[in-house]
Design a protein around this motif. Structure first.
Motif, PDB file in Angstrom:
ATOM      1  N   LEU A  66       0.867  -1.420   0.037  1.00 30.54           N
ATOM      2  CA  LEU A  66      -0.118   0.232  -0.088  1.00 30.54           C
ATOM      3  C   LEU A  66       0.851   0.950  -0.270  1.00 30.54           C
ATOM      4  CD1 LEU A  66      -2.323  -1.074   2.683  1.00 30.54           C
ATOM      5  CD2 LEU A  66      -2.808  -0.810   0.454  1.00 30.54           C
ATOM      6  N   SER A  67       2.405   1.330  -0.367  1.00 30.61           N
ATOM      7  CA  SER A  67       2.664   2.606   0.323  1.00 30.61           C
ATOM      8  C   SER A  67       3.199   3.497  -0.688  1.00 30.61           C
ATOM      9  CB  SER A  67       4.231   2.391   0.480  1.00 30.61           C
ATOM     10  OG  SER A  67       4.760   1.815   1.569  1.00 30.61           O
ATOM     11  N   LEU A  68       2.572   2.300  -2.257  1.00 28.34           N
ATOM     12  CA  LEU A  68       2.822   3.635  -3.409  1.00 28.34           C
ATOM     13  C   LEU A  68       1.193   4.085  -3.464  1.00 28.34           C
ATOM     14  CD1 LEU A  68       4.274   4.119  -4.863  1.00 28.34           C
ATOM     15  CD2 LEU A  68       3.552   2.205  -7.271  1.00 28.34           C
ATOM     16  N   PRO A  69       0.721   4.451  -3.216  1.00 30.39           N
ATOM     17  CA  PRO A  69      -1.462   4.590  -2.950  1.00 30.39           C
ATOM     18  C   PRO A  69      -0.942   5.476  -2.329  1.00 30.39           C
ATOM     19  CG  PRO A  69      -1.731   1.878  -2.826  1.00 30.39           C
ATOM     20  CD  PRO A  69       0.135   2.257  -3.222  1.00 30.39           C
ATOM     21  N   LEU A 111      -4.009 -12.658  15.821  1.00 25.08           N
ATOM     22  CA  LEU A 111      -3.198 -11.844  16.333  1.00 25.08           C
ATOM     23  C   LEU A 111      -2.332 -11.245  14.488  1.00 25.08           C
ATOM     24  CD1 LEU A 111      -1.165 -10.696  17.631  1.00 25.08           C
ATOM     25  CD2 LEU A 111       0.072 -12.513  17.765  1.00 25.08           C
ATOM     26  N   VAL A 112      -2.412 -12.333  13.691  1.00 23.81           N
ATOM     27  CA  VAL A 112      -1.822 -11.554  12.580  1.00 23.81           C
ATOM     28  C   VAL A 112      -3.071 -11.262  11.835  1.00 23.81           C
ATOM     29  CG1 VAL A 112      -1.677 -12.513  10.195  1.00 23.81           C
ATOM     30  CG2 VAL A 112      -0.490 -13.424  12.105  1.00 23.81           C
ATOM     31  N   LEU A 113      -4.334 -11.126  11.930  1.00 23.36           N
ATOM     32  CA  LEU A 113      -5.151 -10.435  10.906  1.00 23.36           C
ATOM     33  C   LEU A 113      -4.907  -9.008  12.199  1.00 23.36           C
ATOM     34  CD1 LEU A 113      -7.179  -9.495   9.342  1.00 23.36           C
ATOM     35  CD2 LEU A 113      -9.349 -10.507  11.131  1.00 23.36           C
ATOM     36  N   GLY A 114      -4.942  -8.702  13.309  1.00 17.25           N
ATOM     37  CA  GLY A 114      -5.099  -7.292  13.875  1.00 17.25           C
ATOM     38  C   GLY A 114      -3.192  -6.824  13.321  1.00 17.25           C
ATOM     39  N   LEU A 115      -2.511  -7.492  13.309  1.00 20.11           N
ATOM     40  CA  LEU A 115      -1.567  -6.836  12.634  1.00 20.11           C
ATOM     41  C   LEU A 115      -1.354  -6.328  11.158  1.00 20.11           C
ATOM     42  CD1 LEU A 115       1.717  -9.421  14.508  1.00 20.11           C
ATOM     43  CD2 LEU A 115       0.682  -6.680  15.396  1.00 20.11           C
ATOM     44  N   LEU A 116      -2.032  -7.055  10.316  1.00 22.32           N
ATOM     45  CA  LEU A 116      -2.329  -7.092   9.353  1.00 22.32           C
ATOM     46  C   LEU A 116      -2.616  -5.416   9.569  1.00 22.32           C
ATOM     47  CD1 LEU A 116      -2.720 -10.693   7.129  1.00 22.32           C
ATOM     48  CD2 LEU A 116      -1.457  -8.560   6.816  1.00 22.32           C
ATOM     49  N   LEU A 117      -3.913  -5.286  10.119  1.00 24.86           N
ATOM     50  CA  LEU A 117      -4.301  -3.848   9.713  1.00 24.86           C
ATOM     51  C   LEU A 117      -4.394  -2.289   9.868  1.00 24.86           C
ATOM     52  CD1 LEU A 117      -7.954  -4.726  10.502  1.00 24.86           C
ATOM     53  CD2 LEU A 117      -7.828  -4.782   8.824  1.00 24.86           C
ATOM     54  N   ALA A 118      -3.081  -3.265  11.044  1.00 25.27           N
ATOM     55  CA  ALA A 118      -2.410  -1.636  11.606  1.00 25.27           C
ATOM     56  C   ALA A 118      -1.114  -1.088  10.638  1.00 25.27           C
ATOM     57  CB  ALA A 118      -1.465  -2.406  12.926  1.00 25.27           C
ATOM     58  N   GLY A 119      -0.950  -2.355  10.368  1.00 28.05           N
ATOM     59  CA  GLY A 119       0.151  -2.434   9.297  1.00 28.05           C
ATOM     60  C   GLY A 119      -0.080  -1.698   7.505  1.00 28.05           C
ATOM     61  N   ALA A 120      -1.749  -1.393   7.194  1.00 25.43           N
ATOM     62  CA  ALA A 120      -1.883  -0.829   6.455  1.00 25.43           C
ATOM     63  C   ALA A 120      -2.018   0.618   6.717  1.00 25.43           C
ATOM     64  CB  ALA A 120      -3.692  -1.016   6.468  1.00 25.43           C
ATOM     65  N   CYS A 121      -2.621   0.651   8.540  1.00 25.50           N
ATOM     66  CA  CYS A 121      -2.665   2.003   8.438  1.00 25.50           C
ATOM     67  C   CYS A 121      -0.729   2.651   8.887  1.00 25.50           C
ATOM     68  CB  CYS A 121      -2.985   2.235  10.462  1.00 25.50           C
ATOM     69  SG  CYS A 121      -4.967   1.586  10.426  1.00 25.50           S
ATOM     70  N   THR A 122       0.123   1.782   9.418  1.00 24.21           N
ATOM     71  CA  THR A 122       1.048   2.150   9.627  1.00 24.21           C
ATOM     72  C   THR A 122       1.683   2.651   7.656  1.00 24.21           C
ATOM     73  OG1 THR A 122       1.827   1.633  10.846  1.00 24.21           O
ATOM     74  CG2 THR A 122       3.839   2.146   9.855  1.00 24.21           C
ATOM     75  N   ALA A 123       1.192   2.006   6.511  1.00 28.23           N
ATOM     76  CA  ALA A 123       1.743   2.465   5.718  1.00 28.23           C
ATOM     77  C   ALA A 123       1.215   4.040   5.390  1.00 28.23           C
ATOM     78  CB  ALA A 123       0.496   1.072   4.408  1.00 28.23           C
ATOM     79  N   VAL A 124       0.102   3.692   5.180  1.00 26.98           N
ATOM     80  CA  VAL A 124      -0.538   6.001   5.224  1.00 26.98           C
ATOM     81  C   VAL A 124       0.185   6.490   5.561  1.00 26.98           C
ATOM     82  CG1 VAL A 124      -2.476   6.795   5.617  1.00 26.98           C
ATOM     83  CG2 VAL A 124      -3.016   4.953   4.450  1.00 26.98           C
ATOM     84  N   ILE A 125       0.353   6.300   7.357  1.00 26.27           N
ATOM     85  CA  ILE A 125       1.648   6.968   7.630  1.00 26.27           C
ATOM     86  C   ILE A 125       3.230   7.097   7.241  1.00 26.27           C
ATOM     87  CG2 ILE A 125       2.373   7.370   9.951  1.00 26.27           C
ATOM     88  CD1 ILE A 125      -0.206   5.604  11.024  1.00 26.27           C
ATOM     89  N   THR A 126       3.255   6.233   6.973  1.00 29.34           N
ATOM     90  CA  THR A 126       4.970   6.300   7.236  1.00 29.34           C
ATOM     91  C   THR A 126       5.714   7.228   5.973  1.00 29.34           C
ATOM     92  OG1 THR A 126       5.157   4.011   7.974  1.00 29.34           O
ATOM     93  CG2 THR A 126       7.060   4.727   6.318  1.00 29.34           C
ATOM     94  N   PRO A 127       4.626   6.991   4.125  1.00 29.70           N
ATOM     95  CA  PRO A 127       5.722   8.134   3.485  1.00 29.70           C
ATOM     96  C   PRO A 127       4.764   9.661   3.512  1.00 29.70           C
ATOM     97  CG  PRO A 127       3.702   7.253   2.372  1.00 29.70           C
ATOM     98  CD  PRO A 127       4.055   6.228   3.905  1.00 29.70           C
ATOM     99  N   LEU A 351       9.831   8.896  -2.275  1.00 31.42           N
ATOM    100  CA  LEU A 351       9.891   7.970  -0.769  1.00 31.42           C
ATOM    101  C   LEU A 351       8.788   6.775  -0.463  1.00 31.42           C
ATOM    102  CD1 LEU A 351      10.121  10.763   1.260  1.00 31.42           C
ATOM    103  CD2 LEU A 351      11.736   9.629   0.795  1.00 31.42           C
ATOM    104  N   ALA A 352       7.474   6.707  -0.978  1.00 28.95           N
ATOM    105  CA  ALA A 352       6.627   4.988  -1.185  1.00 28.95           C
ATOM    106  C   ALA A 352       7.362   4.317  -2.046  1.00 28.95           C
ATOM    107  CB  ALA A 352       4.739   6.071  -1.448  1.00 28.95           C
ATOM    108  N   LEU A 353       7.955   4.363  -2.838  1.00 25.93           N
ATOM    109  CA  LEU A 353       8.505   3.039  -4.060  1.00 25.93           C
ATOM    110  C   LEU A 353       9.778   2.816  -2.880  1.00 25.93           C
ATOM    111  CD1 LEU A 353       7.826   2.129  -6.522  1.00 25.93           C
ATOM    112  CD2 LEU A 353       9.923   3.456  -7.429  1.00 25.93           C
TER     113      LEU A 353
END
Length: 545
Positions: A66-69, A111-127, A351-353
């Motif tokens: 999700l980083s690129l979008p 646990l993995v599902l929750g971390l996947l969703l958290a990772g999606a939010c982090t993907a939006v935040i980081t770039p 930076l997303a790339l």
């Protein structure tokens, strides 16, 4: 360069930088406490090395995907609102993970599902966060600000795991998740206070998501120095991901430690990273960017070899400090190299790339090393990663990092196109394609040198918005050349005017030295007539004549 700009602490003189830096540090500490808890919790829920490695995969895979979008969003939307909503989502997810654990309902899948969703939010935040750095400090302090951001991340890596280990050993893993949820309040409060994050990334109307993604990919496709940075960073993170993914098993199975010792190992990584971040300005005065990359890569290979053989807990902790120092040296060098090769208008997407490559390497590496550890054992996985690290070192000799920093500040030297009265009244921004031609008169004796120089200028046209470029020679008039390039729309050509950098302007000035005609080379603009139903559509990325 002034003493202020040269100081590694100069960005802290900006109150906005200091507040944002501190809030992100608090949020990162909470994230590390969550990750320590999740990694240890998975060892209780499952004995599989693949399941333990999936904790790392779950936190990095969404960022890879999700980083690129997300980077396109960073260049197109209100970044302040996006950051506040995404951090609120992270807080709710952490709260949910804590409650499920406390109620005894947690499973490996949840646990993995929750971390996947958290990772999606982090993907939006980081770039978005990385793209804001240029708004927080003056340009001469950008390198220092990037280094301080990396140091803050690693300060959190030192503090977060230590606090997470204490919570694990005293009150239970669910409180790691609760502490994580609370930490995001600081980030939300900081961006509620700082309104400057709402500033648009570029002039003019925001780009649509699809065209923004294409523009970002097009820029990277025609930026060889950025590609080299991505190649070197991806290779390093692919092999170095091994000790991150397998560290819970290294601590528990190979070294016989408990949750407190696992937290200590992570704290040692963070402490080594902080020490290296403080020493990086001194190191960079003595080593080039490529030299720093080679040093960090070599140390990381050595760490993997030691971890594959050592059984002493104290020695392993000391080695992890070296791992942290090597990690921050490579991470900061690659990040600075990427940041300084991206102009503001495409910074979020670029930076997303970079993050896509970073987290893609971490995700795939974590999965692969987990699979190897399941089949051949943890030591075999570490040895395999070390061998790959040697290969990455060899690639570095063939593809060294560029050291000089380009000046990508917009030159604004292109004059606005002249329009006839009727065209000025009827031309809409979405009309296109647009054909731009530049006519040169060149001494026939300098023909070869001119064509070579013009071919070197082609990537600039294609990076900044053209989807097709060509050069043509008049068969009836020796020395008359016509450069042409196509842009999807009139609006995109207007954006081109704001994207040309000072380095591009210098290259264009050298090119015009070949022109022997009266005045400057003649520039003309042609737009497809309406209706445009029969007009050929832009081809795929990278195509040119």
């Amino acid at each position: 360069m002034t003493a202020s700009a040269a100081s590694p602490w100069a960005p802290f003189r900006s109150p906005v930088f200091a507040v944002v830096w501190a809030s992100v540090l608090i949020g990162s500490i909470g994230t590390w406490m969550r990750d320590v808890g999740a990694g240890w919790l998975m060892t209780d829920l499952s004995a599989s090395a693949t399941a333990v490695a999936m904790v790392q995969v779950a936190t990095t895979l969404p960022i890879f995907l999700l980083s690129l979008p997300a980077g396109a969003l960073a260049d197109s939307v209100d970044r302040r609102r996006l950051l506040m909503w995404a951090n609120a989502g992270l807080a709710l997810l952490a709260l949910g993970l804590g409650l499920l654990t406390q109620w005894g309902q947690m499973t490996p899948t949840l646990l993995v599902l929750g971390l996947l969703l958290a990772g999606a939010c982090t993907a939006v935040i980081t770039p978005v966060l990385q793209s804001l750095t240029v708004l927080l400090v003056p340009r001469p302090q950008l390198r220092a600000a990037i280094a301080l951001n990396s140091m803050g991340f690693n300060v959190s890596r030192a503090i977060g795991p230590a606090l997470g280990g204490i919570l694990l050993a005293t009150v239970g893993v669910e409180f790691n998740f609760y502490a994580d949820a609370l930490s995001y309040v600081a980030v939300i409060a900081a961006f509620w206070w700082w309104k400057g994050a709402s500033a648009p990334a570029s002039a003019g109307p925001p780009e649509r998501l699809g065209s923004a993604l294409r523009a970002g990919l097009r820029y990277a496709w025609h930026a060889p120095e950025l590609q080299r940075t991505l190649l070197r960073a991806g290779g390093f993170f692919l092999f170095a991901s091994a000790y991150w993914a397998l560290l819970p098993l290294i601590a528990r199975q190979q070294l016989g430690g408990g949750p407190a010792y696992y937290g200590l190992l992570l704290a040692c990584i963070g402490a080594g990273a902080v020490a290296a971040a403080l020493g990086l300005p001194w190191l960079r005065r003595r080593l080039s960017a490529e030299g720093t990359m080679r040093l960090g890569t070599s140390l990381s290979v050595g760490v993997l070899v030691v971890l594959a053989t050592v059984t002493d807990q104290a020695f392993a902790a000391a080695v992890m400090a070296v791992a942290g120092a090597a990690w921050i040296a490579v991470l900061t060098t690659a990040n600075v190299s990427a940041q300084t090769r991206l102009p503001d208008w495409v910074r979020g997407r670029g930076l997303a790339l970079y993050l896509t490559v970073f987290y893609g390497a971490l995700t795939s590496g974590s999965f692969v090393w987990g699979q190897v550890a399941d089949r051949a054992g943890v030591p075999a996985a570490l040895w395999g990663a070390a061998v790959l690290g040697v290969v990455v070192l060899l690639v570095g000799w063939l593809r060294p990092l560029p050291d000089a920093e380009p000046d990508l500040t917009p030159s604004m030297h292109w004059p606005e196109p002249a329009l006839s009265p009727s065209m000025a009244a009827s031309l809409t921004q979405d009309r296109g394609p647009v054909l731009i031609t530049v006519e040169y008169r060149v001494d026939p004796r300098r023909r070869s040198d001119f064509l070579a120089a013009l071919a070197g200028f082609a990537p600039e046209r294609l990076r900044d918005g053209a989807y097709q470029w060509g050069i043509y020679e008049d068969v009836t008039d020796c020395g008359r050349f016509l450069e042409s390039f196509l842009v999807p729309s009139w609006l995109e050509h207007q954006r081109q005017h704001h994207r040309v950098s000072r380095d591009d302007a210098a290259l264009q000035a050298r090119l015009r030295e070949f022109h022997v005609g009266e005045g400057a080379p003649k520039v003309q603009h042609f737009v497809a007539p309406t209706p445009t139903g029969s007009v050929p559509q832009p081809p795929t990325e990278g195509e040119h004549t």
